[in-house]
Write a protein that holds these residues in place. Structure first.
Motif, PDB file in Angstrom:
ATOM      1  N   ARG A   1       0.802  -1.220   0.000  1.00 47.69           N
ATOM      2  CA  ARG A   1       0.000   0.000   0.000  1.00 47.69           C
ATOM      3  C   ARG A   1       0.838   1.276   0.000  1.00 47.69           C
ATOM      4  NH1 ARG A   1      -2.615  -4.167   2.159  1.00 47.69           N
ATOM      5  NH2 ARG A   1      -4.900  -4.265   1.958  1.00 47.69           N
ATOM      6  N   VAL A   2       2.161   1.114  -0.096  1.00 42.28           N
ATOM      7  CA  VAL A   2       3.068   2.260   0.007  1.00 42.28           C
ATOM      8  C   VAL A   2       3.956   2.341  -1.229  1.00 42.28           C
ATOM      9  CG1 VAL A   2       5.028   3.211   1.289  1.00 42.28           C
ATOM     10  CG2 VAL A   2       3.115   2.233   2.526  1.00 42.28           C
ATOM     11  N   ALA A   3       4.239   3.568  -1.662  1.00 46.41           N
ATOM     12  CA  ALA A   3       5.276   3.820  -2.663  1.00 46.41           C
ATOM     13  C   ALA A   3       6.195   4.901  -2.109  1.00 46.41           C
ATOM     14  CB  ALA A   3       4.678   4.251  -3.991  1.00 46.41           C
ATOM     15  N   TYR A   4       7.481   4.797  -2.461  1.00 47.76           N
ATOM     16  CA  TYR A   4       8.499   5.650  -1.857  1.00 47.76           C
ATOM     17  C   TYR A   4       9.399   6.234  -2.928  1.00 47.76           C
ATOM     18  CZ  TYR A   4      12.859   6.607   0.797  1.00 47.76           C
ATOM     19  OH  TYR A   4      13.988   7.180   1.325  1.00 47.76           O
ATOM     20  N   VAL A   5       9.754   7.517  -2.783  1.00 46.90           N
ATOM     21  CA  VAL A   5      10.723   8.155  -3.657  1.00 46.90           C
ATOM     22  C   VAL A   5      11.773   8.825  -2.784  1.00 46.90           C
ATOM     23  CG1 VAL A   5      11.139   9.911  -5.416  1.00 46.90           C
ATOM     24  CG2 VAL A   5       9.045   8.541  -5.493  1.00 46.90           C
ATOM     25  N   ALA A   6      13.024   8.475  -3.003  1.00 44.10           N
ATOM     26  CA  ALA A   6      14.130   9.083  -2.258  1.00 44.10           C
ATOM     27  C   ALA A   6      14.623  10.322  -2.982  1.00 44.10           C
ATOM     28  CB  ALA A   6      15.265   8.076  -2.101  1.00 44.10           C
ATOM     29  N   GLY A   7      15.351  11.155  -2.268  1.00 40.33           N
ATOM     30  CA  GLY A   7      15.887  12.372  -2.862  1.00 40.33           C
ATOM     31  C   GLY A   7      17.121  12.132  -3.701  1.00 40.33           C
ATOM     32  N   ASP A   8      17.813  11.028  -3.457  1.00 38.35           N
ATOM     33  CA  ASP A   8      19.003  10.676  -4.221  1.00 38.35           C
ATOM     34  C   ASP A   8      18.794   9.261  -4.724  1.00 38.35           C
ATOM     35  OD1 ASP A   8      21.445  10.637  -5.394  1.00 38.35           O
ATOM     36  OD2 ASP A   8      22.604  10.525  -3.545  1.00 38.35           O
ATOM     37  N   VAL A   9      18.227   9.155  -5.920  1.00 43.52           N
ATOM     38  CA  VAL A   9      17.794   7.864  -6.447  1.00 43.52           C
ATOM     39  C   VAL A   9      18.986   7.049  -6.933  1.00 43.52           C
ATOM     40  CG1 VAL A   9      16.432   6.736  -8.233  1.00 43.52           C
ATOM     41  CG2 VAL A   9      15.535   8.757  -7.076  1.00 43.52           C
ATOM     42  N   SER A  10      19.079   5.800  -6.478  1.00 45.86           N
ATOM     43  CA  SER A  10      20.081   4.858  -6.962  1.00 45.86           C
ATOM     44  C   SER A  10      19.353   3.699  -7.638  1.00 45.86           C
ATOM     45  CB  SER A  10      20.936   4.336  -5.799  1.00 45.86           C
ATOM     46  OG  SER A  10      21.670   5.381  -5.201  1.00 45.86           O
ATOM     47  N   LEU A  11      19.542   3.564  -8.947  1.00 47.71           N
ATOM     48  CA  LEU A  11      18.867   2.519  -9.714  1.00 47.71           C
ATOM     49  C   LEU A  11      19.913   1.665 -10.428  1.00 47.71           C
ATOM     50  CD1 LEU A  11      15.957   4.746 -11.059  1.00 47.71           C
ATOM     51  CD2 LEU A  11      15.813   3.019  -9.257  1.00 47.71           C
ATOM     52  N   TRP A  12      19.487   0.839 -11.355  1.00 49.50           N
ATOM     53  CA  TRP A  12      20.357  -0.112 -12.020  1.00 49.50           C
ATOM     54  C   TRP A  12      20.910   0.511 -13.303  1.00 49.50           C
ATOM     55  CZ3 TRP A  12      15.436  -0.928 -10.192  1.00 49.50           C
ATOM     56  CH2 TRP A  12      15.341  -1.702  -9.026  1.00 49.50           C
ATOM     57  N   PRO A  13      22.181   0.894 -13.336  1.00 48.32           N
ATOM     58  CA  PRO A  13      22.712   1.668 -14.463  1.00 48.32           C
ATOM     59  C   PRO A  13      22.671   0.947 -15.798  1.00 48.32           C
ATOM     60  CG  PRO A  13      24.490   0.954 -13.007  1.00 48.32           C
ATOM     61  CD  PRO A  13      23.211   0.660 -12.301  1.00 48.32           C
ATOM     62  N   GLN A  14      22.676  -0.386 -15.786  1.00 48.24           N
ATOM     63  CA  GLN A  14      22.710  -1.119 -17.040  1.00 48.24           C
ATOM     64  C   GLN A  14      21.330  -1.256 -17.685  1.00 48.24           C
ATOM     65  OE1 GLN A  14      22.988  -2.342 -14.052  1.00 48.24           O
ATOM     66  NE2 GLN A  14      22.049  -4.376 -13.850  1.00 48.24           N
ATOM     67  N   LEU A  15      20.275  -0.963 -16.929  1.00 49.29           N
ATOM     68  CA  LEU A  15      18.916  -1.098 -17.454  1.00 49.29           C
ATOM     69  C   LEU A  15      18.466   0.179 -18.152  1.00 49.29           C
ATOM     70  CD1 LEU A  15      17.029  -2.898 -14.520  1.00 49.29           C
ATOM     71  CD2 LEU A  15      18.163  -3.915 -16.508  1.00 49.29           C
ATOM     72  N   THR A  16      17.545   0.024 -19.095  1.00 50.50           N
ATOM     73  CA  THR A  16      16.925   1.195 -19.714  1.00 50.50           C
ATOM     74  C   THR A  16      15.850   1.733 -18.779  1.00 50.50           C
ATOM     75  OG1 THR A  16      15.191  -0.086 -20.813  1.00 50.50           O
ATOM     76  CG2 THR A  16      17.283   0.225 -22.012  1.00 50.50           C
ATOM     77  N   GLY A  17      15.365   2.917 -19.087  1.00 48.90           N
ATOM     78  CA  GLY A  17      14.269   3.480 -18.306  1.00 48.90           C
ATOM     79  C   GLY A  17      13.048   2.593 -18.342  1.00 48.90           C
ATOM     80  N   GLU A  18      12.735   2.048 -19.524  1.00 44.08           N
ATOM     81  CA  GLU A  18      11.574   1.161 -19.658  1.00 44.08           C
ATOM     82  C   GLU A  18      11.731  -0.096 -18.819  1.00 44.08           C
ATOM     83  OE1 GLU A  18       8.948  -1.042 -23.174  1.00 44.08           O
ATOM     84  OE2 GLU A  18      10.850  -0.048 -23.654  1.00 44.08           O
TER      85      GLU A  18
END
Length: 293
Positions: free
Chosen positions: A77-94
């Motif tokens: 029931r929760v979604a979260y957005v951090a101020g300094d996002v760390s994601l997977w660099p090898q993946l595309t946005g999609e």
């Protein structure tokens, strides 16, 4: 009684001998946007991570729609957005949005497509080629697209340009109108002022105040620029501050302005301009004061 969207009760979080969150109690109702303000190191991010269930409180409790924070029922029931996002660099946005949707468990595909267009995100690129602002867009799109009942947003517009900040604000209003609760930590006081019905201020891990924005404005009151010769206004009931201007005075009033206007009735005043205190002024007024022991 309706179940609260977020219910933080007497929460404490210690890291060794350091107390990051000190007996905080706060609640959000469905369809409410609450701002969370405080200087760096005040405990804002720790509080949000406790609400998300990434951390466990030393004492006290956090519930999301009646479920303990961190439980499967609360996470859904929760979604979260951090101020300094760390994601997977090898993946595309999609690919990243697809992965985020699978991790959350549900998402609105049509709304995702709409958000991609509104945030003007090129989802074909890999994240290693994204700017900070574009990484932030990915996180925001992923969170809004879940339609989660509770959104925990920690400096969510960091890196966004003014046009994208406007899109973000529109999305928050739409989420609020759908009945979602939003807990918004931000250093952009204008953002909080425009979006939030209530504001919680934290300092050294303790809540300083929780109040409606309109109620907070009464702390400083209303300022009037008086053009012309108004005489001595410092002794008038309700006047808390008088500042000389090149062509008059600036007066700050708390409470009823009736005595102030009565004092002006017989003076040689050519114009009076009034304005309410901004949230920035209110914020600074709290943090300019010495901390409570």
């Amino acid at each position: 009684m309706a179940t609260r969207a977020l219910d933080i009760n007497d929460m404490v979080k210690d890291f060794g001998t350091t107390r990051a969150v000190d007996h905080v109690s706060l609640s959000l109702e469905p369809g409410e946007v609450v701002g969370f303000l405080g200087p760096n190191g005040a405990g804002k991010s720790t509080t949000l991570r406790l609400a998300l269930g990434l951390l466990r409180p030393t004492s006290g409790s956090v519930h999301v729609l009646g479920f303990p924070a961190g439980s499967d029922e609360a996470r859904a029931r929760v979604a979260y957005v951090a101020g300094d996002v760390s994601l997977w660099p090898q993946l595309t946005g999609e690919d990243t949005l697809t992965l985020l949707a699978s991790l959350h468990g549900s998402t609105d595909g049509a709304y995702t497509t709409e958000l991609i267009e509104r945030f003007e995100l090129d989802t074909r690129k890999r994240l290693r080629a994204y700017s900070k602002g574009n990484r932030q867009k990915v996180a925001l799109i992923g969170a809004f697209a879940t339609r989660a009942e509770v959104l925990l947003l920690d400096e969510p517009t960091s890196g966004l340009d003014p046009l994208m900040e406007r899109v973000f604000r529109e999305c928050v209003v739409e989420a609020r109108d759908r009945g979602q609760a939003i807990f918004l930590s931000s250093h952009m006081l204008s953002e909080v002022e425009h979006l939030c019905s209530r504001v919680a201020m934290v300092r050294d891990g303790k809540l300083v105040n929780v109040a409606d924005v309109t109620e907070l404005q009464t702390r400083i009151g209303v300022e009037f620029d008086v053009i012309g010769d108004a005489g001595d206004l410092s002794t008038i009931t309700g006047v808390t501050h008088v500042e000389e201007l090149p062509d008059g005075v600036r007066v700050r009033i708390t409470g009823s302005p009736v005595p102030f206007f009565a004092a002006l009735a017989g003076s040689k005043v050519t114009a009076v301009h009034g304005r309410e205190a901004s949230l920035e002024e209110i914020f600074l007024s709290y943090y300019d004061e010495p901390a409570a022991p």
